[in-house]
Design a protein around this motif. Sequence first.
Motif, PDB file in Angstrom:
ATOM      1  N   ALA A  96      -4.543   5.294   0.149  1.00 54.83           N
ATOM      2  CA  ALA A  96      -4.105   5.791  -1.151  1.00 54.83           C
ATOM      3  C   ALA A  96      -3.155   4.799  -1.816  1.00 54.83           C
ATOM      4  O   ALA A  96      -3.223   4.555  -3.027  1.00 54.83           O
ATOM      5  N   MET A  97      -2.266   4.208  -1.024  1.00 56.92           N
ATOM      6  CA  MET A  97      -1.322   3.228  -1.561  1.00 56.92           C
ATOM      7  C   MET A  97      -2.049   1.998  -2.092  1.00 56.92           C
ATOM      8  O   MET A  97      -1.756   1.498  -3.183  1.00 56.92           O
ATOM      9  N   ILE A  98      -3.041   1.522  -1.339  1.00 62.42           N
ATOM     10  CA  ILE A  98      -3.781   0.330  -1.753  1.00 62.42           C
ATOM     11  C   ILE A  98      -4.665   0.625  -2.961  1.00 62.42           C
ATOM     12  O   ILE A  98      -4.788  -0.189  -3.874  1.00 62.42           O
ATOM     13  N   VAL A  99      -5.276   1.807  -2.982  1.00 64.46           N
ATOM     14  CA  VAL A  99      -6.078   2.215  -4.139  1.00 64.46           C
ATOM     15  C   VAL A  99      -5.195   2.303  -5.382  1.00 64.46           C
ATOM     16  O   VAL A  99      -5.614   1.944  -6.488  1.00 64.46           O
ATOM     17  N   SER A 100      -3.958   2.756  -5.209  1.00 63.69           N
ATOM     18  CA  SER A 100      -3.025   2.828  -6.342  1.00 63.69           C
ATOM     19  C   SER A 100      -2.825   1.454  -6.969  1.00 63.69           C
ATOM     20  O   SER A 100      -2.771   1.320  -8.203  1.00 63.69           O
TER      21      SER A 100
END
Length: 276
Positions: A179-183
């Motif tokens: 989720a952090m990387i997709v953000s």
Amino acid sequence: MSDCNSCPSNNGCSKDKKSCMIENNPLNNVKKIIGVMSGKGGVGKSSISVLIAKQLKQLGYKVGVLDADITGPSVPRLLGLKGKKTRGNGKEIMPVETSNGIKVMSLNFLMENEDDPVIWRGPIISGAVKQFWTDVLWGELDYLVIDMPPGTGDVALTVMQSIPISGVVMISVPQDLVAMIVSKAVKMVRQMHINVLGVIENMSYITCPDCNKKIKLFSGENTEEFLNKMSLKLLGELPMLSSVSSLSECEHEGISKEVETIIKPIVTNIIKDLEE
């Protein structure tokens, strides 16, 4: 170079018209371009790119797939095109076609052996991706699906600067790290003034064969919380299915009824958003 009026995807482009100068092939007429991105590898981005393309084809559209993941091209295998080679006519490169008419371009069609490593520096890889847009004879397409490379580096930037993408679909799995990387990828796309259509959550759950209860595989960040924080729409959830994980082994080019039940409403939503 050309201006917006001569761009084959002028009507579907979401970029800043004042600053965008797109190279294009005047023989091509591509109406809508869908980027499929994750920011991280290993989340099923290529498989979902292929599923979207197959579903669009089943709905009667003219479809192409551009495999922009130069160092890890997997689209040919996923579409049953292993061992196929592209050809040229002296000016343009001809895409390889599946038996049901999906046009495909991938670096693997140019390699002597598909398992040979691509040991190229960033500018060369970026140049190859641009050529897959400008030099390939795509012809008339309703939709071109681009399987984007993982990350937010040179190649992803080249795709977004050089190709008039209509909208990007983000692929995620329910884990905090992803989720952090997709953000990061979402923020990059928005900074490039390209519309993020929404998120497809892959490997979201498994279905109990006895009671049909959905069982979550990961105990990561709450999906709804992540979507609200990033102002994103959930396009759909894909469970762990053998028919998806073994996509490259399928002899047929259609979609199983099990997968179609899930992917069709997702693709219908994407089409609706692109037409608004």
